[in-house]
Design a protein around this motif. Structure first.
Motif, mmCIF file in Angstrom:
data_model
loop_
_atom_site.group_PDB
_atom_site.id
_atom_site.type_symbol
_atom_site.label_atom_id
_atom_site.label_comp_id
_atom_site.label_asym_id
_atom_site.label_seq_id
_atom_site.Cartn_x
_atom_site.Cartn_y
_atom_site.Cartn_z
ATOM 1 N N ASP A 26 0.862 -1.186 0.000
ATOM 2 C CA ASP A 26 0.000 0.000 0.000
ATOM 3 C C ASP A 26 0.894 1.229 0.000
ATOM 4 O O ASP A 26 1.867 1.297 0.772
ATOM 5 C CB ASP A 26 -0.870 -0.033 1.263
ATOM 6 C CG ASP A 26 -1.701 1.214 1.397
ATOM 7 O OD1 ASP A 26 -2.858 1.213 0.940
ATOM 8 O OD2 ASP A 26 -1.188 2.216 1.949
ATOM 9 N N SER A 27 0.579 2.211 -0.840
ATOM 10 C CA SER A 27 1.505 3.328 -1.011
ATOM 11 C C SER A 27 1.622 4.195 0.246
ATOM 12 O O SER A 27 2.687 4.749 0.522
ATOM 13 C CB SER A 27 1.129 4.165 -2.229
ATOM 14 O OG SER A 27 -0.182 4.620 -2.111
ATOM 15 N N LEU A 30 3.864 2.185 2.582
ATOM 16 C CA LEU A 30 5.228 2.199 2.056
ATOM 17 C C LEU A 30 5.897 3.551 2.346
ATOM 18 O O LEU A 30 7.077 3.621 2.708
ATOM 19 C CB LEU A 30 5.169 1.920 0.543
ATOM 20 C CG LEU A 30 6.430 1.560 -0.209
ATOM 21 C CD1 LEU A 30 7.173 0.394 0.431
ATOM 22 C CD2 LEU A 30 6.081 1.212 -1.667
ATOM 23 N N ARG A 34 9.232 4.205 4.471
ATOM 24 C CA ARG A 34 10.346 4.972 3.887
ATOM 25 C C ARG A 34 10.752 6.124 4.802
ATOM 26 O O ARG A 34 11.933 6.403 4.983
ATOM 27 C CB ARG A 34 9.944 5.539 2.517
ATOM 28 C CG ARG A 34 9.964 4.543 1.389
ATOM 29 C CD ARG A 34 9.770 5.289 0.057
ATOM 30 N NE ARG A 34 9.451 4.399 -1.035
ATOM 31 C CZ ARG A 34 10.346 3.647 -1.662
ATOM 32 N NH1 ARG A 34 11.607 3.664 -1.307
ATOM 33 N NH2 ARG A 34 9.980 2.857 -2.665
ATOM 34 N N ILE A 98 13.495 -3.710 -1.086
ATOM 35 C CA ILE A 98 12.214 -3.056 -1.374
ATOM 36 C C ILE A 98 12.359 -1.536 -1.314
ATOM 37 O O ILE A 98 11.933 -0.823 -2.221
ATOM 38 C CB ILE A 98 11.124 -3.548 -0.392
ATOM 39 C CG1 ILE A 98 10.817 -5.024 -0.673
ATOM 40 C CG2 ILE A 98 9.856 -2.693 -0.505
ATOM 41 C CD1 ILE A 98 9.891 -5.688 0.338
ATOM 42 N N GLN A 101 13.968 0.553 -4.233
ATOM 43 C CA GLN A 101 13.311 0.676 -5.536
ATOM 44 C C GLN A 101 12.791 2.092 -5.764
ATOM 45 O O GLN A 101 12.261 2.709 -4.848
ATOM 46 C CB GLN A 101 12.146 -0.324 -5.656
ATOM 47 C CG GLN A 101 12.545 -1.760 -5.445
ATOM 48 C CD GLN A 101 13.615 -2.259 -6.405
ATOM 49 O OE1 GLN A 101 13.700 -1.794 -7.539
ATOM 50 N NE2 GLN A 101 14.453 -3.189 -5.949
ATOM 51 N N GLN A 102 12.935 2.521 -6.998
ATOM 52 C CA GLN A 102 12.386 3.819 -7.389
ATOM 53 C C GLN A 102 10.884 3.669 -7.575
ATOM 54 O O GLN A 102 10.426 2.792 -8.290
ATOM 55 C CB GLN A 102 12.969 4.260 -8.742
ATOM 56 C CG GLN A 102 14.466 4.401 -8.755
ATOM 57 C CD GLN A 102 14.907 5.814 -8.430
ATOM 58 O OE1 GLN A 102 14.122 6.753 -8.596
ATOM 59 N NE2 GLN A 102 16.129 5.972 -7.963
ATOM 60 N N THR A 103 10.135 4.555 -6.956
ATOM 61 C CA THR A 103 8.689 4.564 -7.192
ATOM 62 C C THR A 103 8.268 5.994 -7.482
ATOM 63 O O THR A 103 8.923 6.941 -7.043
ATOM 64 C CB THR A 103 7.903 4.065 -5.964
ATOM 65 O OG1 THR A 103 8.389 4.750 -4.806
ATOM 66 C CG2 THR A 103 8.058 2.579 -5.764
ATOM 67 N N PRO A 104 7.182 6.149 -8.233
ATOM 68 C CA PRO A 104 6.669 7.501 -8.443
ATOM 69 C C PRO A 104 6.355 8.094 -7.074
ATOM 70 O O PRO A 104 5.836 7.386 -6.210
ATOM 71 C CB PRO A 104 5.377 7.287 -9.233
ATOM 72 C CG PRO A 104 5.431 5.883 -9.741
ATOM 73 C CD PRO A 104 6.311 5.116 -8.801
#
Lengths: 107, 107
Positions: A26-27, A30, A34, A98, A101-104
């Motif tokens: 779930d963003s 996450l 982070r 995890i 990783q690059q995420t938008p």
């Protein structure tokens, strides 16, 4: 003054891979993880991104139950930290793989 | 004879980390991916563990939509393979870090 009950946290031996992956799927969760990876500890207010308390409470519960986050009462606020050592002992390399990783960026 | 429609698969650039983690947060789907990591390709029948087709079809759909699995029609059966290269290009090291973890064997 209201006494706050301590939160329940699973032992590292009880961590389940599927539950950790679900917690990070779930963003919002996450983003919380982070954030916690960059600091020692943070209050829910610092991590909620202005979202409603009920929504965020649920996300913290999922993160705690997966073993990712440790929450403790500190006076009248909840302080959260990443259980990095426990996670690393149970699932070596997983969290780093995890979080690297690059995420938008979340809006 | 029934013509089978080709399955839809996202491009690697469309993969979302949250979706990949969600797809792997289920023990049946994780088992399917672990199996596919050991072989070149496998039919749904080889991967379903005797579970009902409706249940397994849903799991394959989730895996396809996440970009983990490629399904193609081969005669009257569906052959599945792991999109290891695409996953590695989009999320380097992620799949290896997840599949290398020890988990209790699924019943």
């Amino acid at each position: 003054m209201v006494l706050m009950r301590p939160f329940k946290h699973p032992a590292a031996s009880e961590f389940a891979l599927e539950r950790v992956l679900y917690a990070l799927s779930d963003s919002i969760r996450l983003e919380i993880v982070r954030h916690l990876a960059r600091v020692d500890a943070a209050s829910c207010g610092e991590l909620d991104g202005g979202r409603p308390k009920s929504t965020v409470s649920h996300h913290f519960k999922v993160l705690r139950e997966a073993g990712l986050v440790y929450t403790e009462n500190s006076g009248t606020i909840h302080m959260n930290s990443l259980r990095r050592t426990d996670m690393e002992s149970r699932f070596p390399g997983l969290l780093a793989a995890i979080l690297s990783q690059q995420t938008p960026s979340a809006s």
